[in-house]
Design an enzyme around this catalytic site. Sequence first.
Site, PDB file in Angstrom:
ATOM      1  N   GLU A   1      68.637  67.285  46.310  1.00 51.96           N
ATOM      2  CA  GLU A   1      67.771  68.461  46.242  1.00 51.96           C
ATOM      3  C   GLU A   1      68.583  69.747  46.064  1.00 51.96           C
ATOM      4  O   GLU A   1      68.367  70.748  46.765  1.00 51.96           O
ATOM      5  CB  GLU A   1      66.867  68.530  47.472  1.00 51.96           C
ATOM      6  CG  GLU A   1      65.896  67.363  47.527  1.00 51.96           C
ATOM      7  CD  GLU A   1      64.890  67.452  48.662  1.00 51.96           C
ATOM      8  OE1 GLU A   1      64.985  68.401  49.473  1.00 51.96           O
ATOM      9  OE2 GLU A   1      64.005  66.597  48.746  1.00 51.96           O
TER      10      GLU A   1
ATOM     11  N   GLU B   1      63.568  59.789  46.990  1.00 51.14           N
ATOM     12  CA  GLU B   1      63.088  60.241  48.296  1.00 51.14           C
ATOM     13  C   GLU B   1      61.583  60.352  48.205  1.00 51.14           C
ATOM     14  O   GLU B   1      61.059  61.125  47.400  1.00 51.14           O
ATOM     15  CB  GLU B   1      63.716  61.577  48.705  1.00 51.14           C
ATOM     16  CG  GLU B   1      63.414  61.961  50.151  1.00 51.14           C
ATOM     17  CD  GLU B   1      64.305  63.104  50.625  1.00 51.14           C
ATOM     18  OE1 GLU B   1      65.491  63.133  50.224  1.00 51.14           O
ATOM     19  OE2 GLU B   1      63.823  63.958  51.386  1.00 51.14           O
TER      20      GLU B   1
END
Length: 830
Positions: free
Chosen positions: A420, A537
């Site tokens: 991220e 994820e």
Amino acid sequence: MSFSQNTSELNRELDFNLDWSFYLSETDVDYNSILDTNYKKVNLPHDWVVENDFDESLGKDAKATGFIPSVGYGYYKKEFQVSSKDNELTYILFDGVYNNSEVYLNGNKLGFHPYGYSPFYYDLTPYLNTNGKANTLIVKIDHSRFADSRWYTGAGIYRNVKLITTNKLHVPIWGTFITTPVVSKEKSEVQVDISFNNEFDTNEKVVVTSKVLDANNKEVTKTSTEVSVNAKSKGEITQQLTVANPQLWSISSPNRYKAVTIITKNNTVIDRVETPFGIRSIEFDVNKGFFLNEEHIKIKGLCLHQDGGLVGTAVPKGVWKRRLQILKDGGANAIRISHHPGSTEFLDLCDEMGFLVQDEFFDEWDNPKDKRYNMNQQSVDYITNGYGEHFQEWAQKDLTNVMLSHRNHPSIIQWSIGNEIEWTYPRNADATGFFNNLDWNGSYFWSEPPFTPEQIKKQLEVLPKAKYDIGKTANKLSRWAKSLDTTRPITANMILPSVSHLSGYSDALDVIGYSYRSVLYDYGHENYPDKPIMGTESLPQFHEWKAVMERPFISGTFLWTGVDYMGEIREPWPVRVQPSGLLTTAGFPKGSYYMMKSLWTDKPMIHIATQTIDKSINKINDKGEIVAKDPEKWKQALWEWQDVNTHWNYKKGEMVSIEIYSNCDEIELFLNEKSLGKKYLKDFQDHIYKWGVPFVEGELIARGRKGGVQTESILTTASKTSEIQMIPDNTLLKANHYDVSNIVVQLKDDKGNPVSIDNREITYEITGPAKLLGVDNGWKKSVQPFQSNKNITHNGKTLLVIQATGSPGTIQVTAKSKGIKDTVISIKSN
């Protein structure tokens, strides 16, 4: 090309974990000023943070790391003697130190290492006393930046340490690389790349031999090469071997081999290195998904942080083995080690147990993240300065050390260069059209991007550029990784894939990982059809797996998370964890565990969950039928599972919602032998069987059928607590300072039924050669200290972990609670 068979096995590696001394200071001090009497004795691995109590006063600074105080400077000291010869070198290898460590030998600084998750080593030889005089090793750790991560990190020498002695002509640490370029059931090719160093002042001629041994240490193939090595130089050779009828490494049969590399000089063995490896092939197909040994497999993955609950980050192998076995029993076949490289010991377990692994390098690149609220840094703050301040200087070194150390593990199928990262390059978020766009009112989670790829591309052209470019950094990291290993794909966990496909980020990747963006699976496959896509994820919910199963081109996913972890807290005190795990910190399964088990396993299974109708996600409609309060909510369910119980204890006549998570095609429910009807899985869009039943004491039985095979699950009304049951997972420990027994403590009634609605404070006494590592009931709101011999159960149970010492004998564990007879169990240590 022969060598002496009479040479005794070289003792190249020595366990260096025992008999250290530790001192913790609130301020930075000169280690020479610390009195010997101020040190305490410790064995490694050691996490000094988990020894502290939870503290509400830490406020927002500790929401990132779990409300346990960790600020300080740690000083580790070890005194030792060696009898090294003139033709030998001595190294110390640290698998992980958190963090900002400095190492000194006999007053000489060996180096500084900032990253807490990468292994490193130093050559001790120049400063080593070898004449019988003691050596003093000091490791200083600066953890004054105590909120430098978004999750609990612990602090200390929390992974294993080894002392390594080699000849001056030797295979360096991490100097072998085993690959299997050709894999089949009939014959496989094994390639052994070997580095060697010659620290002598003379040219040397040696023979390098590689043998492959099977699981029974039987030699299956061997080859030798004569090598001339110039003085003070390094070299490399590649050896090719063939293994006939190999036992392939797989999820169900994690077979391993061992490559033994031997260097001989004048028929005398001068170095010997053993490298475990597995023979297996992997492939990510852009349209068909993932293949292991040419067999199509969906990746049923879980993300894991490294803390082990009550043991902090100094996690004994047996603690992780119990957790991983529970997850494997639930159908998981893969682990994403997030958001940092794992320990060698953890990877060994994954090799042994048959887990696929994504090994991740970094959570920060050029720009820091905000440790309290995720995304980009909100303000410059000393205590939250993390790896970002070291990335420019250290990234290549750390990535290299991790890959050299880890690349022989057959479990690893992907290298992830980052997690991220897009938030820390603000123009990427702006370019998506999701944010700062008054003309758009959709949902970031559930809507496709408001901007087309062409519009995003135009935004990237006009938005102001910063000092660092995400695409350039990603490609640099990928290039470094591929210089060390091309047998595994490079991936990353992308939170803004619509822009990352166009920023140059995805150009660096072989497999594109989407973070909570299953809504974009079709978008990505249609617009960028040359790149394999998977979830890296995802939410631990049925809808996430449904999205995977409906798309052959999606290789699988990693759910967030396998186990609750400390830190990244989004709820008010006293919540101490991020409660998204399938398991609690004590390793107790939640409803989400059984939901995923119903999706991920084939053997018929049933799990009954109950809740009062008012607290349930269900209701009784006008027709008297039980239905979801919001029929569409399951499609957008987030991290935490709904509040359900695993008991049959309510008020008489109270309406109870019964949820059953099962892979059975049909289930019939019985209350006190009376049928409450048969239902079929196909009729439940959310994959949850439902009954609404007025409570009556007795026995609730669910009987199911799957493919002609029957199974059942039973809940029985429990009476008051009358005994404590202790269930150890290991009743025979090795007296090696490491072996553990995980003891589940359960309250029971007089008929042996588990009691879930009563909680008691239990005190534990341990006698014999073991030490108490801690207690934890797993509740997200429990802020009872881990390092205690007592705690209060939650839902009627708790976890107790003991560890063997170095002495054999009988260990007795006694559980005491007011008004209940003491319970005693015995465990042997030998």
